[in-house]
Design an enzyme around this catalytic site. Structure first.
Site, PDB file in Angstrom:
ATOM      1  N   ASP A  88       0.810  -1.221   0.000  1.00 32.14           N
ATOM      2  CA  ASP A  88       0.000   0.000   0.000  1.00 32.14           C
ATOM      3  C   ASP A  88       0.841   1.268   0.000  1.00 32.14           C
ATOM      4  OD1 ASP A  88      -2.261  -1.624   0.104  1.00 32.14           O
ATOM      5  OD2 ASP A  88      -2.235  -1.658   2.295  1.00 32.14           O
ATOM      6  N   LYS A  94       1.859   2.341  -5.050  1.00 29.78           N
ATOM      7  CA  LYS A  94       2.507   1.885  -6.288  1.00 29.78           C
ATOM      8  C   LYS A  94       1.625   2.167  -7.502  1.00 29.78           C
ATOM      9  CE  LYS A  94       2.411  -2.185  -4.389  1.00 29.78           C
ATOM     10  NZ  LYS A  94       2.021  -1.862  -3.002  1.00 29.78           N
ATOM     11  N   GLY A  99      -4.591  -4.149  -3.833  1.00 29.90           N
ATOM     12  CA  GLY A  99      -5.580  -3.122  -4.145  1.00 29.90           C
ATOM     13  C   GLY A  99      -4.817  -1.860  -4.485  1.00 29.90           C
ATOM     14  N   HIS A 100      -4.807  -1.497  -5.750  1.00 37.03           N
ATOM     15  CA  HIS A 100      -4.003  -0.361  -6.215  1.00 37.03           C
ATOM     16  C   HIS A 100      -4.932   0.771  -6.648  1.00 37.03           C
ATOM     17  CE1 HIS A 100      -0.433  -3.254  -7.217  1.00 37.03           C
ATOM     18  NE2 HIS A 100      -0.805  -3.286  -5.948  1.00 37.03           N
ATOM     19  N   GLN A 119       1.966  -5.908  -3.372  1.00 41.04           N
ATOM     20  CA  GLN A 119       2.436  -6.014  -1.980  1.00 41.04           C
ATOM     21  C   GLN A 119       3.709  -5.163  -1.818  1.00 41.04           C
ATOM     22  OE1 GLN A 119       1.471  -9.377  -3.566  1.00 41.04           O
ATOM     23  NE2 GLN A 119      -0.436  -8.481  -2.939  1.00 41.04           N
TER      24      GLN A 119
HETATM   25  P1  GDP Z   1      -0.846   0.492  -3.588  1.00 37.43           P
HETATM   26  O1  GDP Z   1      -1.440  -0.792  -3.143  1.00 37.43           O
HETATM   27  O2  GDP Z   1       0.627   0.537  -3.320  1.00 37.43           O
HETATM   28  O3  GDP Z   1      -1.134   0.859  -5.010  1.00 37.43           O
HETATM   29  O4  GDP Z   1      -1.491   1.619  -2.654  1.00 37.43           O
HETATM   30  P2  GDP Z   1      -3.053   1.758  -2.206  1.00 37.43           P
HETATM   31  O5  GDP Z   1      -3.829   2.215  -3.367  1.00 37.43           O
HETATM   32  O6  GDP Z   1      -3.500   0.525  -1.522  1.00 37.43           O
HETATM   33  O7  GDP Z   1      -2.932   2.850  -1.068  1.00 37.43           O
HETATM   34  C1  GDP Z   1      -2.448   4.128  -1.310  1.00 37.43           C
HETATM   35  C2  GDP Z   1      -3.531   5.141  -0.922  1.00 37.43           C
HETATM   36  O8  GDP Z   1      -2.951   6.425  -0.807  1.00 37.43           O
HETATM   37  C3  GDP Z   1      -4.616   5.288  -1.961  1.00 37.43           C
HETATM   38  O9  GDP Z   1      -5.826   5.555  -1.317  1.00 37.43           O
HETATM   39  C4  GDP Z   1      -4.160   6.480  -2.776  1.00 37.43           C
HETATM   40  O10 GDP Z   1      -5.215   7.159  -3.442  1.00 37.43           O
HETATM   41  C5  GDP Z   1      -3.574   7.337  -1.713  1.00 37.43           C
HETATM   42  N1  GDP Z   1      -2.478   8.237  -2.131  1.00 37.43           N
HETATM   43  C6  GDP Z   1      -1.530   8.036  -3.082  1.00 37.43           C
HETATM   44  N2  GDP Z   1      -0.616   9.027  -3.066  1.00 37.43           N
HETATM   45  C7  GDP Z   1      -1.000   9.886  -2.090  1.00 37.43           C
HETATM   46  C8  GDP Z   1      -0.457  11.085  -1.564  1.00 37.43           C
HETATM   47  O11 GDP Z   1       0.586  11.564  -1.971  1.00 37.43           O
HETATM   48  N3  GDP Z   1      -1.148  11.680  -0.547  1.00 37.43           N
HETATM   49  C9  GDP Z   1      -2.302  11.169  -0.036  1.00 37.43           C
HETATM   50  N4  GDP Z   1      -2.895  11.837   0.946  1.00 37.43           N
HETATM   51  N5  GDP Z   1      -2.844  10.034  -0.494  1.00 37.43           N
HETATM   52  C10 GDP Z   1      -2.197   9.385  -1.501  1.00 37.43           C
HETATM   53  P1  IMO Z   2      -0.889  -4.060  -2.312  1.00 39.88           P
HETATM   54  O1  IMO Z   2      -0.463  -4.604  -3.658  1.00 39.88           O
HETATM   55  C1  IMO Z   2      -0.864  -4.520   2.045  1.00 39.88           C
HETATM   56  C2  IMO Z   2      -0.787  -8.616   3.605  1.00 39.88           C
HETATM   57  C3  IMO Z   2      -2.020  -9.072   4.341  1.00 39.88           C
HETATM   58  C4  IMO Z   2      -1.391 -10.045   5.334  1.00 39.88           C
HETATM   59  C5  IMO Z   2      -0.291 -10.690   4.508  1.00 39.88           C
HETATM   60  C6  IMO Z   2      -0.667 -12.041   3.889  1.00 39.88           C
HETATM   61  O2  IMO Z   2      -2.187  -3.376  -2.320  1.00 39.88           O
HETATM   62  O3  IMO Z   2       0.217  -3.282  -1.703  1.00 39.88           O
HETATM   63  P2  IMO Z   2      -2.263 -12.741   1.867  1.00 39.88           P
HETATM   64  O4  IMO Z   2      -3.730 -12.509   1.650  1.00 39.88           O
HETATM   65  O5  IMO Z   2      -1.395 -12.205   0.793  1.00 39.88           O
HETATM   66  O6  IMO Z   2      -1.949 -14.179   2.198  1.00 39.88           O
HETATM   67  O7  IMO Z   2      -1.928 -11.920   3.240  1.00 39.88           O
HETATM   68  O8  IMO Z   2       0.025  -9.775   3.474  1.00 39.88           O
HETATM   69  N1  IMO Z   2      -1.023  -8.097   2.230  1.00 39.88           N
HETATM   70  C7  IMO Z   2      -1.008  -6.801   1.910  1.00 39.88           C
HETATM   71  N2  IMO Z   2      -0.855  -5.710   2.689  1.00 39.88           N
HETATM   72  N3  IMO Z   2      -0.987  -4.390   0.701  1.00 39.88           N
HETATM   73  C8  IMO Z   2      -1.117  -5.476  -0.093  1.00 39.88           C
HETATM   74  O9  IMO Z   2      -1.141  -5.392  -1.439  1.00 39.88           O
HETATM   75  C9  IMO Z   2      -1.166  -6.747   0.506  1.00 39.88           C
HETATM   76  N4  IMO Z   2      -1.304  -8.007   0.043  1.00 39.88           N
HETATM   77  C10 IMO Z   2      -1.204  -8.815   1.105  1.00 39.88           C
HETATM   78  O10 IMO Z   2      -2.661  -7.997   4.982  1.00 39.88           O
HETATM   79  O11 IMO Z   2      -0.766  -9.341   6.380  1.00 39.88           O
HETATM   80 MG    MG Z   3      -2.908  -1.524  -1.818  1.00 39.64          MG
END
Ligand code: GDP
Ligand code: IMO
Ligand code: MG
Length: 448
Positions: A13, A16, A40-41, A229
């Site tokens: 998270d 990316k 979840g991106h 991840q």
């Molecule tokens: P990923 O899994 O690495 O793609 O990241 P996620 O989407 O799960 O989580 C990142 C969260 O941060 C999302 O809700 C984005 O919309 C939000 N986000 C991304 N860049 C920024 C930033 O610079 N500032 C803030 N406040 N939110 C951001």
């Molecule tokens: P993105 O791509 C954050 C974590 C789960 C748990 C561990 C194992 O959005 O960054 P799993 O279901 O893979 O067997 O769970 O890994 N986990 C993540 N945490 N972002 C993710 O993906 C994750 N994918 C798995 O919360 O601790």
């Molecule tokens: Mg994510």
């Protein structure tokens, strides 16, 4: 031709998806190589928010090919739901998406095993805290081979026979796994019928993606690899056993995609300006206090997939230095910098104390990490709203100093800073080669 890699350096998270989306226009192919619907991106652009899970974040650019390789574990109803959701919103998903016939398929028994396993282990406080998307059980069957079914197998004559045999095995396993938790026995005929339907719908996308990518490289196509991840969740190099079941650090790109390592020559390490973790396992810099709650509130730190509140804490440079070296990172992109804007002081963990000794190397055993007490350095905050800033020099002096300090302690230059979720809220260092043409600082003609 260069292959660019976007790798999360923490526990996932790191945002990316935002960076992949931004870099897509500079590439021809965007590749997801590991993980599954546990990812979840988020991409925010033009006032629209897209949550992508299995489909590469490149899909929002129809001119680019989005490829899901054999290293990914694929849940057919998840990806079909994702495709339908995108199409409904006007996003093109047709011959711009390709899915490997080598991808291992998640079946209802994987979801059930994940659920039963978590229920059983949570009774003694040892649950991993998975996303319950069947990821671990599917990778386990892949490595075990006997009960594994790949996407290509769905189109073979012995598919029904295979499902019946695996379902019988799993039905005898469930009572042992369940240890009292209720479960529903598998109905093989129903599963066969459902998966035949999914297979028919997925058919247009299924291909040998390894061959496609190797050809693309010979044709000088530019590849962008989208990590899922984060490196600390890597099954071999992360905080085992509190990890996911794939190689989520940079080391997994080659095995997951079939692209030789020598083509992976530009690696962007993605970090949050602080730290988060979802699920179980040690997190030395965690702030289970008002600071952690402040970060959660300002950063909207709730899981994209499960909506679980994310654990929040300070930036851990011991961990990031380790994962930056592990993933061969060239430059860092520091995300969610704006979340720190109200704090008068910020802490950076630069070393641990473990059993009375100062340690700068990230421990290989989870028990040592549990013992690690962070040694912090305190730096002043900037207490200015930075969300509207677009140029490096515009950032407050203390924000620039914070980024500089992160570069020093991680050992890699920070060249991208993100100040909000929107695609436009991204600031590139003047020397950053990844800056989209529109974001490059104009070279002014000399005035006389
Ligand atoms: P990923 O899994 O690495 O793609 O990241 P996620 O989407 O799960 O989580 C990142 C969260 O941060 C999302 O809700 C984005 O919309 C939000 N986000 C991304 N860049 C920024 C930033 O610079 N500032 C803030 N406040 N939110 C951001
Ligand atoms: P993105 O791509 C954050 C974590 C789960 C748990 C561990 C194992 O959005 O960054 P799993 O279901 O893979 O067997 O769970 O890994 N986990 C993540 N945490 N972002 C993710 O993906 C994750 N994918 C798995 O919360 O601790
Ligand atoms: Mg994510």
């Amino acid at each position: 031709m260069p292959g660019t890699c976007v790798i999360g350096l923490q526990w996932g998270d790191e945002a990316k998806g935002k960076i992949v989306d931004l870099l897509t226009e500079q590439h021809d192919v965007v590749v997801r190589y590991a993980g599954g619907a546990n990812a979840g991106h988020t991409v925010v652009t033009g006032g629209q928010t897209y949550k992508l899970s299995l489909i590469p974040s490149g899909i929002l650019n129809a001119g680019v090919k989005s490829v899901i390789t054999g290293g990914v574990v694929l849940n057919p109803p998840s990806i079909l739901g994702e495709i339908d959701g995108l199409v409904q919103r006007g996003v093109q998903v047709s011959d711009n998406l390709m899915i490997s016939d080598r991808a291992h398929v998640i079946f209802p028994w994987h979801l059930e095993e994940d659920r039963l396993n978590e229920a059983r282990t949570s009774k003694n406080g040892e649950a991993i805290g998975t996303t319950q998307r069947g990821i671990g059980p599917c990778y386990r069957d892949k490595v075990g081979r006997t009960n594994a079914i790949r996407l290509g197998d769905l189109y073979r004559a012995n598919f029904a026979e295979k499902v019946k045999s695996v379902a019988a095995d799993k039905n005898s396993l469930f009572p042992l796994l369940a240890a009292g938790t209720p479960f529903t026995p598998l109905d093989a005929d129903q599963i066969i019928a459902d998966y035949r339907g999914y297979a028919a719908r997925l058919k247009p996308y299924v291909a040998d993606t390894t061959a496609y990518l190797l050809d693309a490289l010979e044709n000088d196509q530019r590849l962008l690899f989208e990590g899922a991840q984060g490196a600390l969740l890597d099954v071999d190099h992360g905080t085992f056993p509190y990890v996911t079941s794939s190689n989520s650090s940079g080391v997994g790109i080659s095995s997951g995609s079939g692209v030789p390592g020598k083509y992976l020559n530009r690696v962007i390490g993605i970090v949050k300006a602080y730290g988060t973790r979802v699920g179980g396992g040690p997190f030395p810099t965690e702030q289970a206090n008002d600071i952690g709650q402040h970060l959660r509130d300002r950063g909207n730190e709730y899981g994209t997939v499960t909506r679980r509140p994310r654990r929040c804490g300070w930036f851990d440079a011991v961990a990031a230095r380790y994962t930056a070296r592990l993933s061969g990172v060239d430059v860092l992109s520091v995300m969610l910098l704006d979340v720190l804007s109200e704090l008068p002081e910020i802490q950076i963990c630069t070393a641990y104390e473990i059993n009375g000794k100062r340690v700068e190397q990230f421990p290989s055993h989870v028990d040592d990490l549990r013992e690690a007490k962070p040694i912090y350095e305190t730096v002043p905050g900037w207490q200015t709203d930075i969300t509207g800033m677009r140029r490096w020099e515009e950032l407050p002096k203390n924000a620039l100093a914070y980024l500089r300090r992160l570069s020093e302690v991680v050992g890699r230059p920070v060249q991208i800073a993100s100040v909000g979720p929107d695609r436009a809220q991204t600031i590139f260092h003047p020397e950053c080669e990844f800056a989209p043409p529109a974001a490059r600082t104009p070279v002014l003609a000399p005035s006389n």
